[in-house]
Design a protein around this motif. Structure first.
Motif, PDB file in Angstrom:
ATOM      1  N   LEU A 145       0.826  -1.198   0.000  1.00  0.00           N
ATOM      2  CA  LEU A 145       0.000   0.000   0.000  1.00  0.00           C
ATOM      3  C   LEU A 145       0.862   1.252   0.000  1.00  0.00           C
ATOM      4  N   ALA A 146       0.426   2.249  -0.737  1.00  0.00           N
ATOM      5  CA  ALA A 146       1.005   3.589  -0.655  1.00  0.00           C
ATOM      6  C   ALA A 146      -0.149   4.553  -0.436  1.00  0.00           C
ATOM      7  N   SER A 147      -0.096   5.340   0.655  1.00  0.00           N
ATOM      8  CA  SER A 147      -1.225   6.188   1.048  1.00  0.00           C
ATOM      9  C   SER A 147      -0.715   7.520   1.578  1.00  0.00           C
ATOM     10  N   LEU A 188      -5.560  -4.425   9.173  1.00  0.00           N
ATOM     11  CA  LEU A 188      -5.069  -5.706   8.659  1.00  0.00           C
ATOM     12  C   LEU A 188      -4.971  -6.763   9.758  1.00  0.00           C
ATOM     13  N   GLY A 189      -4.680  -6.314  10.984  1.00  0.00           N
ATOM     14  CA  GLY A 189      -4.642  -7.200  12.139  1.00  0.00           C
ATOM     15  C   GLY A 189      -3.600  -8.309  12.019  1.00  0.00           C
ATOM     16  N   ASP A 190      -3.923  -9.455  12.644  1.00  0.00           N
ATOM     17  CA  ASP A 190      -2.971 -10.564  12.660  1.00  0.00           C
ATOM     18  C   ASP A 190      -3.074 -11.433  11.412  1.00  0.00           C
ATOM     19  N   ARG A 191      -3.787 -10.943  10.424  1.00  0.00           N
ATOM     20  CA  ARG A 191      -3.884 -11.679   9.160  1.00  0.00           C
ATOM     21  C   ARG A 191      -2.666 -11.448   8.274  1.00  0.00           C
ATOM     22  N   VAL A 192      -1.806 -10.511   8.674  1.00  0.00           N
ATOM     23  CA  VAL A 192      -0.547 -10.288   7.962  1.00  0.00           C
ATOM     24  C   VAL A 192       0.612 -10.367   8.954  1.00  0.00           C
ATOM     25  N   ARG A 193       1.802 -10.590   8.415  1.00  0.00           N
ATOM     26  CA  ARG A 193       3.024 -10.634   9.227  1.00  0.00           C
ATOM     27  C   ARG A 193       4.138  -9.925   8.465  1.00  0.00           C
ATOM     28  N   ASP A 194       5.263  -9.787   9.128  1.00  0.00           N
ATOM     29  CA  ASP A 194       6.443  -9.169   8.490  1.00  0.00           C
ATOM     30  C   ASP A 194       6.092  -7.825   7.858  1.00  0.00           C
ATOM     31  N   VAL A 195       5.413  -6.987   8.630  1.00  0.00           N
ATOM     32  CA  VAL A 195       4.992  -5.681   8.120  1.00  0.00           C
ATOM     33  C   VAL A 195       6.197  -4.747   8.045  1.00  0.00           C
ATOM     34  N   ARG A 196       6.410  -4.167   6.882  1.00  0.00           N
ATOM     35  CA  ARG A 196       7.518  -3.241   6.667  1.00  0.00           C
ATOM     36  C   ARG A 196       6.929  -1.897   6.238  1.00  0.00           C
ATOM     37  N   THR A 197       7.293  -0.851   6.926  1.00  0.00           N
ATOM     38  CA  THR A 197       6.742   0.463   6.618  1.00  0.00           C
ATOM     39  C   THR A 197       7.854   1.490   6.439  1.00  0.00           C
ATOM     40  N   ALA A 198       7.543   2.498   5.673  1.00  0.00           N
ATOM     41  CA  ALA A 198       8.446   3.641   5.497  1.00  0.00           C
ATOM     42  C   ALA A 198       7.605   4.861   5.172  1.00  0.00           C
ATOM     43  N   VAL A 199       7.887   5.960   5.840  1.00  0.00           N
ATOM     44  CA  VAL A 199       7.264   7.229   5.494  1.00  0.00           C
ATOM     45  C   VAL A 199       8.191   7.918   4.506  1.00  0.00           C
ATOM     46  N   TYR A 263       3.948  10.319   2.132  1.00  0.00           N
ATOM     47  CA  TYR A 263       3.072   9.152   2.063  1.00  0.00           C
ATOM     48  C   TYR A 263       3.671   7.996   2.850  1.00  0.00           C
ATOM     49  N   LEU A 264       2.802   7.075   3.246  1.00  0.00           N
ATOM     50  CA  LEU A 264       3.215   5.860   3.935  1.00  0.00           C
ATOM     51  C   LEU A 264       3.239   4.711   2.942  1.00  0.00           C
ATOM     52  N   GLN A 265       4.371   4.033   2.866  1.00  0.00           N
ATOM     53  CA  GLN A 265       4.466   2.815   2.085  1.00  0.00           C
ATOM     54  C   GLN A 265       4.484   1.634   3.057  1.00  0.00           C
ATOM     55  N   LEU A 266       3.567   0.697   2.869  1.00  0.00           N
ATOM     56  CA  LEU A 266       3.477  -0.464   3.751  1.00  0.00           C
ATOM     57  C   LEU A 266       3.447  -1.730   2.891  1.00  0.00           C
ATOM     58  N   VAL A 267       4.315  -2.668   3.231  1.00  0.00           N
ATOM     59  CA  VAL A 267       4.365  -3.955   2.548  1.00  0.00           C
ATOM     60  C   VAL A 267       4.329  -5.047   3.614  1.00  0.00           C
ATOM     61  N   ALA A 268       3.438  -6.014   3.451  1.00  0.00           N
ATOM     62  CA  ALA A 268       3.273  -7.076   4.438  1.00  0.00           C
ATOM     63  C   ALA A 268       3.057  -8.414   3.738  1.00  0.00           C
TER      64      ALA A 268
END
Length: 271
Positions: A145-147, A188-199, A263-268
Motif C-alpha cells: 500500500l502507498a497512502s 489488517l490485524g494478525d492476518r498479515v506478518r512481516d509488516v515493513r513500513t516507510a514514510v 506518504y506511507l508505504q506499507l508492505v506485508a
C-alpha cells in the motif's frame, strides 16, 4: 431532515467524482509512487497481481512491465479507459476490470500480490476494503500500500477542505487515515506478518506558487471539484476555500520551488 445516502448512491457519487476534471493529469504527477510500490513488493514474472483502486494504472502498468499477470481494478471506468491507452502505448498487456474495492469480484487467495497506490484509501469504509485486500491474496502472498499521510501535504489539503465540504455519509472515514501506520495495522490485524513500513516524500515541482496549485486541483482533482461545486451558490465560502488552498500551496513550497508530498508505504506478507 437528514439526507439518506444509500450504498449505491454513494458509489455512484464516487464514480462521478473521480470521472470529473482531469485525474490522469494528477496521476502523472504521482506516478513514481506506483512504480516504487511495485519494486517494494518485489513483483516479478509469473506472479498474479491485483491493483485495487488502480485509476489510470500507474502501479498496474509497472507491474505488467515487470512481467506479472496483472488485473487493474477500479470503480471508475473512465479512468480504466485512460489506463488501457497508456498500457498500449507502453506495449504491455494486462486486464482492466471495473470493481468496487469493498466488494471485489475475485475468489479467496486468487493473487500472489495485492497492491494499491493511493487508491484503496479512498474507499469510504476502511475495514471493508482492508478485509477484501486480505481475502483475495494467498497465504504467503504480498499486500502493498502507498497512502497519503494525515500530516503530509495532501492530508493537509483534505483538512483544509473539510470545513467547506458537506458532511460525509455516516460510516465514511477520512482517506488520509490509511497513511497512519497504527490505523492500517489495526485494519489488517494478525492476518498479515512481516509488516515493513516507510514514510517517504514525493518531491513535486509542478507548481510555481500557491495559485498554480489551487488552479490545478480546482480544475482537475475530483474531490476538490466536488467541494467547489457544493459551494457554487455560496460565493463567499468558495472564495474562502480558494484562499485557504492558495495559502497552503504557498506555505508548502520550499526555497527551490518544490513541495514534499508525504506518504506511507506499507508492505506485508499474508499470514
Amino acid at each position: 431532515m437528514t439526507d439518506t445516502v444509500t450504498p449505491s448512491d454513494l458509489k455512484a457519487r464516487h464514480r462521478a467524482m473521480w470521472a470529473s476534471g482531469d485525474y490522469p493529469a494528477v496521476a502523472e504527477v504521482v506516478r513514481p509512487l506506483g512504480e516504487d510500490l511495485v519494486a517494494a513488493c518485489g513483483v516479478r514474472t509469473g506472479q498474479r497481481v491485483l491493483d485495487v483502486g488502480a485509476g489510470t494504472g500507474t502501479a498496474a502498468i509497472a507491474a505488467a512491465a515487470a512481467g506479472a499477470d496483472v488485473v487493474a481494478s477500479d470503480l471508475t471506468p473512465e479512468l480504466l479507459d485512460v489506463g488501457r491507452r497508456a498500457a498500449a502505448e507502453r506495449g504491455v498487456e494486462l486486464s482492466w476490470k471495473q470493481a468496487d474495492a469493498e466488494m471485489l469480484p475475485y475468489d479467496d487467495a486468487s493473487f500472489d500480490v495485492v497492491l494499491s497506490s493511493i487508491g484503496v484509501m479512498f474507499a469510504p469504509h476502511h475495514q471493508d476494503a482492508a478485509d477484501e485486500l486480505v481475502r483475495v491474496v494467498r497465504p504467503g502472498g504480498t499486500v502493498g500500500l502507498a497512502s497519503w499521510t494525515p500530516t503530509g501535504f495532501i492530508g493537509q489539503m483534505f483538512a483544509t477542505m473539510k470545513p467547506f465540504a458537506p458532511a460525509p455519509p455516516p460510516g465514511a472515514q477520512p482517506p488520509p487515515l490509511w497513511g497512519d501506520e497504527d490505523h492500517v495495522r489495526a485494519l489488517l490485524g494478525d492476518r498479515v506478518r512481516d509488516v515493513r513500513t516507510a514514510v517517504r516524500t514525493l518531491p513535486v515541482t509542478a507548481f510555481a506558487d500557491g495559485e498554480a496549485f489551487r488552479e490545478f486541483f480546482a480544475s482537475r482533482y475530483g474531490p476538490t471539484i466536488a467541494v467547489r461545486r457544493a459551494l457554487a451558490d455560496q460565493p463567499e465560502r468558495l472564495a474562502g476555500l480558494d484562499a485557504a488552498l492558495r495559502d497552503l500551496g504557498d506555505r508548502s513550497l520550499d526555497a527551490d520551488g518544490a513541495m514534499g508530498w508525504e506518504y506511507l508505504q506499507l508492505v506485508a506478507t499474508r499470514a
